[in-house]
Scaffold this motif. Structure first.
Motif, PDB file in Angstrom:
ATOM      1  N   ARG A 185       0.807  -1.215   0.000  1.00 37.73           N
ATOM      2  CA  ARG A 185       0.000   0.000   0.000  1.00 37.73           C
ATOM      3  C   ARG A 185       0.847   1.275   0.000  1.00 37.73           C
ATOM      4  NH1 ARG A 185      -2.986   0.780   4.429  1.00 37.73           N
ATOM      5  NH2 ARG A 185      -4.640   1.841   3.283  1.00 37.73           N
ATOM      6  N   GLY A 186       2.158   1.127   0.190  1.00 40.47           N
ATOM      7  CA  GLY A 186       3.035   2.293   0.148  1.00 40.47           C
ATOM      8  C   GLY A 186       2.757   3.319   1.220  1.00 40.47           C
ATOM      9  N   GLN A 187       2.311   2.868   2.402  1.00 38.20           N
ATOM     10  CA  GLN A 187       1.981   3.797   3.478  1.00 38.20           C
ATOM     11  C   GLN A 187       3.252   4.302   4.166  1.00 38.20           C
ATOM     12  OE1 GLN A 187      -1.469   4.719   4.274  1.00 38.20           O
ATOM     13  NE2 GLN A 187      -1.348   3.926   2.181  1.00 38.20           N
ATOM     14  N   ARG A 188       3.186   5.548   4.666  1.00 34.80           N
ATOM     15  CA  ARG A 188       4.303   6.140   5.392  1.00 34.80           C
ATOM     16  C   ARG A 188       3.745   6.998   6.516  1.00 34.80           C
ATOM     17  NH1 ARG A 188       5.156   6.699   0.037  1.00 34.80           N
ATOM     18  NH2 ARG A 188       6.961   5.624  -0.868  1.00 34.80           N
ATOM     19  N   SER A 189       4.178   6.709   7.735  1.00 34.16           N
ATOM     20  CA  SER A 189       3.748   7.494   8.884  1.00 34.16           C
ATOM     21  C   SER A 189       4.672   7.201  10.043  1.00 34.16           C
ATOM     22  CB  SER A 189       2.298   7.162   9.277  1.00 34.16           C
ATOM     23  OG  SER A 189       2.222   5.832   9.776  1.00 34.16           O
ATOM     24  N   MET A 224      11.912   4.587   6.146  1.00 39.02           N
ATOM     25  CA  MET A 224      10.636   5.295   6.216  1.00 39.02           C
ATOM     26  C   MET A 224      10.762   6.558   7.065  1.00 39.02           C
ATOM     27  SD  MET A 224       6.867   3.967   7.408  1.00 39.02           S
ATOM     28  CE  MET A 224       6.913   2.601   6.254  1.00 39.02           C
ATOM     29  N   ALA A 225      11.550   6.491   8.140  1.00 42.21           N
ATOM     30  CA  ALA A 225      11.767   7.680   8.965  1.00 42.21           C
ATOM     31  C   ALA A 225      12.402   8.797   8.140  1.00 42.21           C
ATOM     32  CB  ALA A 225      12.656   7.323  10.160  1.00 42.21           C
ATOM     33  N   ILE A 226      13.323   8.438   7.270  1.00 39.63           N
ATOM     34  CA  ILE A 226      13.936   9.433   6.378  1.00 39.63           C
ATOM     35  C   ILE A 226      12.898   9.974   5.403  1.00 39.63           C
ATOM     36  CG2 ILE A 226      15.654   9.759   4.551  1.00 39.63           C
ATOM     37  CD1 ILE A 226      17.358   7.613   6.006  1.00 39.63           C
ATOM     38  N   ASP A 227      12.080   9.091   4.862  1.00 37.98           N
ATOM     39  CA  ASP A 227      11.072   9.508   3.882  1.00 37.98           C
ATOM     40  C   ASP A 227      10.056  10.484   4.465  1.00 37.98           C
ATOM     41  OD1 ASP A 227      12.084   8.267   1.695  1.00 37.98           O
ATOM     42  OD2 ASP A 227      10.663   6.610   1.640  1.00 37.98           O
ATOM     43  N   ILE A 228       9.694  10.306   5.743  1.00 38.98           N
ATOM     44  CA  ILE A 228       8.695  11.217   6.316  1.00 38.98           C
ATOM     45  C   ILE A 228       9.350  12.457   6.923  1.00 38.98           C
ATOM     46  CG2 ILE A 228       7.045   9.362   6.726  1.00 38.98           C
ATOM     47  CD1 ILE A 228       7.780   9.423   9.667  1.00 38.98           C
ATOM     48  N   GLN A 236      17.890  13.037   2.778  1.00 40.66           N
ATOM     49  CA  GLN A 236      16.740  13.439   1.980  1.00 40.66           C
ATOM     50  C   GLN A 236      15.841  12.246   1.651  1.00 40.66           C
ATOM     51  OE1 GLN A 236      15.730  16.684   0.992  1.00 40.66           O
ATOM     52  NE2 GLN A 236      17.141  16.964   2.700  1.00 40.66           N
ATOM     53  N   PRO A 237      14.518  12.476   1.625  1.00 40.40           N
ATOM     54  CA  PRO A 237      13.591  11.385   1.303  1.00 40.40           C
ATOM     55  C   PRO A 237      13.703  10.957  -0.148  1.00 40.40           C
ATOM     56  CG  PRO A 237      12.416  13.470   1.440  1.00 40.40           C
ATOM     57  CD  PRO A 237      13.811  13.731   1.906  1.00 40.40           C
ATOM     58  N   SER A 238      13.207   9.777  -0.442  1.00 41.00           N
ATOM     59  CA  SER A 238      13.161   9.310  -1.819  1.00 41.00           C
ATOM     60  C   SER A 238      12.146  10.149  -2.590  1.00 41.00           C
ATOM     61  CB  SER A 238      12.774   7.831  -1.857  1.00 41.00           C
ATOM     62  OG  SER A 238      11.524   7.619  -1.228  1.00 41.00           O
ATOM     63  N   PRO A 239      12.311  10.283  -3.917  1.00 39.54           N
ATOM     64  CA  PRO A 239      11.406  11.149  -4.687  1.00 39.54           C
ATOM     65  C   PRO A 239       9.931  10.790  -4.545  1.00 39.54           C
ATOM     66  CG  PRO A 239      13.316  10.542  -5.998  1.00 39.54           C
ATOM     67  CD  PRO A 239      13.406   9.747  -4.738  1.00 39.54           C
ATOM     68  N   VAL A 240       9.636   9.490  -4.504  1.00 41.83           N
ATOM     69  CA  VAL A 240       8.236   9.068  -4.435  1.00 41.83           C
ATOM     70  C   VAL A 240       7.594   9.476  -3.111  1.00 41.83           C
ATOM     71  CG1 VAL A 240       8.683   6.786  -3.446  1.00 41.83           C
ATOM     72  CG2 VAL A 240       6.706   7.123  -4.952  1.00 41.83           C
ATOM     73  N   ALA A 241       8.404   9.734  -2.088  1.00 42.95           N
ATOM     74  CA  ALA A 241       7.875  10.065  -0.768  1.00 42.95           C
ATOM     75  C   ALA A 241       7.910  11.559  -0.480  1.00 42.95           C
ATOM     76  CB  ALA A 241       8.664   9.317   0.306  1.00 42.95           C
ATOM     77  N   PHE A 243       5.936  13.968  -0.895  1.00 44.82           N
ATOM     78  CA  PHE A 243       4.726  14.580  -0.356  1.00 44.82           C
ATOM     79  C   PHE A 243       4.174  13.827   0.859  1.00 44.82           C
ATOM     80  CE2 PHE A 243       4.887  15.685  -4.880  1.00 44.82           C
ATOM     81  CZ  PHE A 243       4.858  17.062  -4.800  1.00 44.82           C
ATOM     82  N   SER A 244       5.001  12.968   1.479  1.00 46.94           N
ATOM     83  CA  SER A 244       4.545  12.178   2.630  1.00 46.94           C
ATOM     84  C   SER A 244       5.212  12.610   3.921  1.00 46.94           C
ATOM     85  CB  SER A 244       4.832  10.691   2.381  1.00 46.94           C
ATOM     86  OG  SER A 244       4.224  10.231   1.207  1.00 46.94           O
ATOM     87  N   ARG A 245       5.661  13.833   3.996  1.00 45.72           N
ATOM     88  CA  ARG A 245       6.431  14.284   5.151  1.00 45.72           C
ATOM     89  C   ARG A 245       5.554  14.402   6.394  1.00 45.72           C
ATOM     90  NH1 ARG A 245      11.384  16.062   3.758  1.00 45.72           N
ATOM     91  NH2 ARG A 245      11.606  17.445   5.547  1.00 45.72           N
ATOM     92  N   HIS A 246       6.178  14.112   7.543  1.00 39.27           N
ATOM     93  CA  HIS A 246       5.494  14.223   8.825  1.00 39.27           C
ATOM     94  C   HIS A 246       5.186  15.692   9.101  1.00 39.27           C
ATOM     95  CE1 HIS A 246       4.275  13.080  12.818  1.00 39.27           C
ATOM     96  NE2 HIS A 246       5.183  13.857  13.386  1.00 39.27           N
ATOM     97  N   GLU A 247       4.017  15.949   9.701  1.00 44.17           N
ATOM     98  CA  GLU A 247       3.584  17.339   9.861  1.00 44.17           C
ATOM     99  C   GLU A 247       4.467  18.130  10.814  1.00 44.17           C
ATOM    100  OE1 GLU A 247       1.115  14.682  12.588  1.00 44.17           O
ATOM    101  OE2 GLU A 247       1.761  14.706  10.488  1.00 44.17           O
TER     102      GLU A 247
END
Length: 538
Positions: A185-189, A224-228, A236-241, A243-247
């Motif tokens: 599902r490609g979830q990131r949180s 995943m921690a890097i991606d968010i 730096q996060p991967s390109p696909v991630a 827009f998945s940054r932690h608020e």
């Protein structure tokens, strides 16, 4: 005459456009030259044959777009009448409901609340890398996958009060759900990072079939921690991630989670003797200082764990423990100057431990393990460094590949005595621990550290009892107390098995497997005695 010719020509040639009636019926319009301007069909049906009005291309495009919109609306209306809404929020709700339904069918919600409290007072207190809300409904609504990971991995099957088959199903399916979340599902949180960390720190065995790798789970959590975006600007996060940054990457929970990733990655690096993928940097230090000054009470212990872990990484870097091709001579004065500097740093860390944690057996174990890492260098040769990686089993003991210096310098003698003392200190401290604390500490870190200490002690024994080696001048066989170590570990195993009779926790299994020590030592002793007997008669 010319006008007559032009009129006749216009009546006899075919029109460029079909008539309105043929166009409406979407059939071919054939204008007959004998019937004037009327087409054959209109003439046959006695219908007025009127040429179709011209349509511009853009009008036709607009017409087609309108038709497409009507078809889409019709399909959506039909779908909504037979299936639920497919909006992202609805899909997430359905998925979370499926996870909770799976959990509720195996662990009732009233029992889930009890297990959540047990986590807070035991595993969560002994190794405070994840903080959860006390209210069950809150975590069910926000983080069902994290809840599942905690209830499945952080307690024994006996504490979970499930049948063994149900327990194994929970372990297996939790890993499938985590895999589906991350890969499918490609979830990131941040909650998913924490769920992965819990599954890695308190990893559990599966009975039969292939076993997942806790080391790979740790790497997934860190990536995943890097991606968010909680790992700092230098990673730096991967390109696909993107827009998945932690608020809020500066929140306490974000900083705590990234430091938990660092501890897990460092443990993995030392266990497998591979270079650290994300070494200590300014952001780690910033997170640690922030947690020390503004964190919650449980963060005091976590910060101390992080500090000794960072020192272990520094030890590894200076002594090249994770660079298998680099050899550092343990019988060299410059090496022992480095050892002394590192030892002083570890002692300084121990001296600054807050009074509230002065009696912590957990930190005591980590202190002595760090010392063993410092002195391990005296057992290295250019070819045996890989044998100090996990798993710590008798088949990996380098019974012939150990240092054999012709002349031992004084600091080496001191180091050999110190490594034996620290190995004993780890085993003694673990044996004195409350078995409930032993099972609460992460399998990923604690049990392997105790086994590493035992493994190093046996390696020193082998090097010192070789009749041809000079290490025997520094240590006698009586200095190792292997029989007593075996007895202490057997006693610890008996206590943990009383709390975990089905060996559902890897810690219980690993300590239970130390039974090899007695058999190995008896066989090794027999070999030594035969050698000494033959030497006496020769």
């Amino acid at each position: 005459m010319a006008r007559s010719f032009q009129h006749e020509s216009s009546n006899t040639r075919k029109r460029n456009r079909a008539c309105e009636e043929c166009h409406r019926l979407k059939i071919k319009c054939d204008v007959s030259t004998s019937l004037g301007v009327a087409c054959e069909r209109c003439s046959r049906n006695n219908v007025e044959c009127v040429p179709a009005a011209p349509r511009l291309q853009r009008d036709r495009i607009n017409e087609l777009e309108a038709q497409v919109q009507e078809l889409r609306k019709a399909m959506q209306d039909q779908s909504s009448s037979t299936t639920p809404s497919r909006s992202p929020c609805r899909l997430l709700e359905n998925h979370n409901h499926a996870v909770l339904s799976f959990l509720d069918a195996r662990i009732p919600s009233s029992q889930q609340q009890d297990l959540l409290r047990i986590f807070a007072h035991h595993a969560g207190a002994a190794w405070p890398v994840v903080r959860l809300p006390v209210e069950l409904e809150r975590i069910r609504a926000k983080s069902p996958v994290l809840l599942l990971s905690v209830l499945v991995h952080s307690v024994t099957q006996d504490t979970q009060r499930t049948e063994l088959a149900v327990h194994d199903e929970l372990v297996r399916e939790t890993m499938h759900i985590l895999g589906d979340e991350v890969i499918g599902r490609g979830q990131r949180s941040i909650e998913l990072v924490q769920a992965l960390l819990v599954a890695a720190y308190w990893t559990k065995p599966l009975r039969g079939g292939p076993q997942g790798s806790c080391y790979q789970i740790v790497q997934l959590a860190a990536d995943m921690a890097i991606d968010i975006g909680i790992a700092g600007s230098s990673l730096q996060p991967s390109p696909v991630a993107y827009f998945s940054r932690h608020e809020d990457p500066t929140a306490l929970d974000a900083r705590r989670t990234w430091l938990a990733c660092f501890v897990a990655l460092s443990t993995s690096s030392m266990d497998m003797r591979r270079p650290h993928p994300f070494p200590w940097n300014a952001h780690h230090e910033e997170c640690l200082l922030h947690l020390e000054s503004r964190g919650e009470p449980s963060d005091i212990l976590l910060c101390q764990i992080v500090r000794i872990t960072q020192l272990n990484q520094e030890i590894s870097n200076h002594l090249c423990l994770c660079q298998l091709a680099a050899f550092v001579d343990g019988n060299d004065y410059s090496t022992h100057a480095t050892i002394e500097t590192l030892k002083n740093k570890v002692d300084a860390w121990a001296a600054q431990i807050p009074p509230s944690l002065a009696s912590s057996q957990t930190l005591k174990v980590w202190w002595h393990v760090a010392m063993i890492h410092i002195y391990e260098i005296v057992l290295h040769t250019p070819t045996n460094k890989a044998t100090f990686a996990a798993p710590f089993i008798p088949g990996r003991i380098a019974v012939k590949d150990f240092p054999k210096p012709a002349k031992i310098i004084p600091p080496l003698k001191t180091a050999l005595e110190a490594i034996v003392q620290n190995c004993h200190a780890v085993i003694d401290t673990a044996a004195e621990m409350d078995p409930a604390l032993v099972l609460s500490l992460p399998t990923f870190c604690f049990a392997p550290s105790v086994l590493y200490s035992l493994y190093v002690l046996v390696n020193v024994l082998v090097a010192a009892t070789d009749p041809a080696n000079t290490y025997g001048q520094c240590l006698t066989k009586g200095a190792f107390h292997i029989e007593q170590c075996g007895l202490k570990l057997r006693s610890l195993t008996a206590y943990t098995r009383s709390l975990d009779p089905t060996l559902s926790c890897f810690t219980t299994r690993m300590f239970d497997a130390t039974g090899w020590l007695e058999e190995w030592y008896n066989n090794y002793n027999a070999i030594l005695q035969r050698y000494e007997t033959n030497l006496a008669f020769s």
